[in-house]
Design a protein around this motif. Structure first.
Motif, mmCIF file in Angstrom:
data_model
loop_
_atom_site.group_PDB
_atom_site.id
_atom_site.type_symbol
_atom_site.label_atom_id
_atom_site.label_comp_id
_atom_site.label_asym_id
_atom_site.label_seq_id
_atom_site.Cartn_x
_atom_site.Cartn_y
_atom_site.Cartn_z
ATOM 1 N N ARG A 88 5.963 3.453 0.127
ATOM 2 C CA ARG A 88 5.287 2.218 0.553
ATOM 3 C C ARG A 88 5.236 1.158 -0.538
ATOM 4 N NH1 ARG A 88 -0.164 3.171 2.418
ATOM 5 N NH2 ARG A 88 -0.114 5.219 1.502
ATOM 6 N N GLU A 91 7.086 -2.223 -0.156
ATOM 7 C CA GLU A 91 6.512 -3.085 0.879
ATOM 8 C C GLU A 91 5.642 -4.184 0.266
ATOM 9 O OE1 GLU A 91 2.919 -2.078 3.698
ATOM 10 O OE2 GLU A 91 4.764 -1.169 4.469
ATOM 11 N N TYR A 92 4.826 -3.827 -0.731
ATOM 12 C CA TYR A 92 3.972 -4.845 -1.341
ATOM 13 C C TYR A 92 4.549 -5.383 -2.650
ATOM 14 C CZ TYR A 92 2.062 -1.100 -4.283
ATOM 15 O OH TYR A 92 1.913 -0.054 -5.160
ATOM 16 N N ARG A 94 7.469 -6.379 -3.093
ATOM 17 C CA ARG A 94 8.348 -7.496 -2.752
ATOM 18 C C ARG A 94 7.588 -8.808 -2.608
ATOM 19 N NH1 ARG A 94 9.727 -6.218 3.600
ATOM 20 N NH2 ARG A 94 7.590 -5.676 4.134
ATOM 21 N N LEU A 95 6.265 -8.727 -2.563
ATOM 22 C CA LEU A 95 5.431 -9.933 -2.495
ATOM 23 C C LEU A 95 5.111 -10.491 -3.874
ATOM 24 C CD1 LEU A 95 2.944 -8.694 0.255
ATOM 25 C CD2 LEU A 95 5.041 -10.041 0.549
ATOM 26 N N ASN A 96 5.523 -9.779 -4.938
ATOM 27 C CA ASN A 96 5.215 -10.172 -6.311
ATOM 28 C C ASN A 96 6.405 -10.955 -6.880
ATOM 29 O OD1 ASN A 96 5.071 -10.074 -9.199
ATOM 30 N ND2 ASN A 96 3.533 -8.474 -9.034
#
Length: 187
Positions: A88, A91-92, A94-96
């Protein structure tokens, strides 16, 4: 031997972090594992994903993994290659923007990049897979295609190399994935 960076985060797939981290070290490579907003000595939680006949994988608690470097202290120029495990975390991650910049820097330098399972989410978000054959966990196929990649629907225990990129669908592919990645590291 190569100096390899691993970018991970909480709830990274346990096997996809632990196995390459240790196997690459056993091959003689220097491997540093980092996580944004964490420092060397900090721990991240992992998850074990298993294929038990359900419609998707199941998830169980994994091990605590101790980071051996700090994300804030590393740059692409210090390394010969990059590993992106699944689970997982991508998933997050890639937002950084700093993570995306790091992935893009490795791609721009044409350094070997190994991504497995959901690691393709970072490749897609970094927009570095257009025209490339990319494997990933099947649930990530739409993202690979939307980013212009050619999704490689291969066996769960296989891997594919396209240029400097080595990808695989999930941890059962470790032997093929790590072999192909190591071949790039030894060129």
């Amino acid at each position: 031997m190569a100096k390899v960076l691993v970018i991970a985060g909480d709830f990274v797939e346990d096997y996809e972090l632990m196995v390459p981290f240790q196997a690459l070290q056993a091959m003689g490579h220097e491997v540093l594992a980092v996580c944004p907003d964490k420092s060397a000595g900090d721990k991240i939680k992992t998850a074990i994903h298993d294929f038990e006949g359900d419609q998707t994988y199941s998830e169980k608690p994994g091990h605590a993994f101790t980071l051996n470097a700090s994300f804030a202290d590393v740059s692409e120029s210090q390394f010969d290659a990059l590993v992106i495990p699944g689970g997982r975390a991508p998933e997050y991650l890639r937002l950084n923007p700093a993570v995306i910049d790091m992935v893009c820097a490795f791609a721009a330098s044409a350094k070997p990049i190994a991504a497995i399972c959901h690691g393709a989410q970072l490749l897609a978000a970094a927009k570095i897979i257009e025209g490339k054959k990319v494997s990933a966990y099947p649930a990530c196929a739409p993202e690979v295609k939307l980013a212009g990649g050619d999704y490689a629907d291969i066996a769960v225990d296989d891997a594919i190399t396209d240029g400097n990129l080595v990808t695989a669908p999930a941890w059962p592919a470790h032997p093929a994935w790590l072999k192909q990645f190591n071949e790039l590291l030894n060129k």
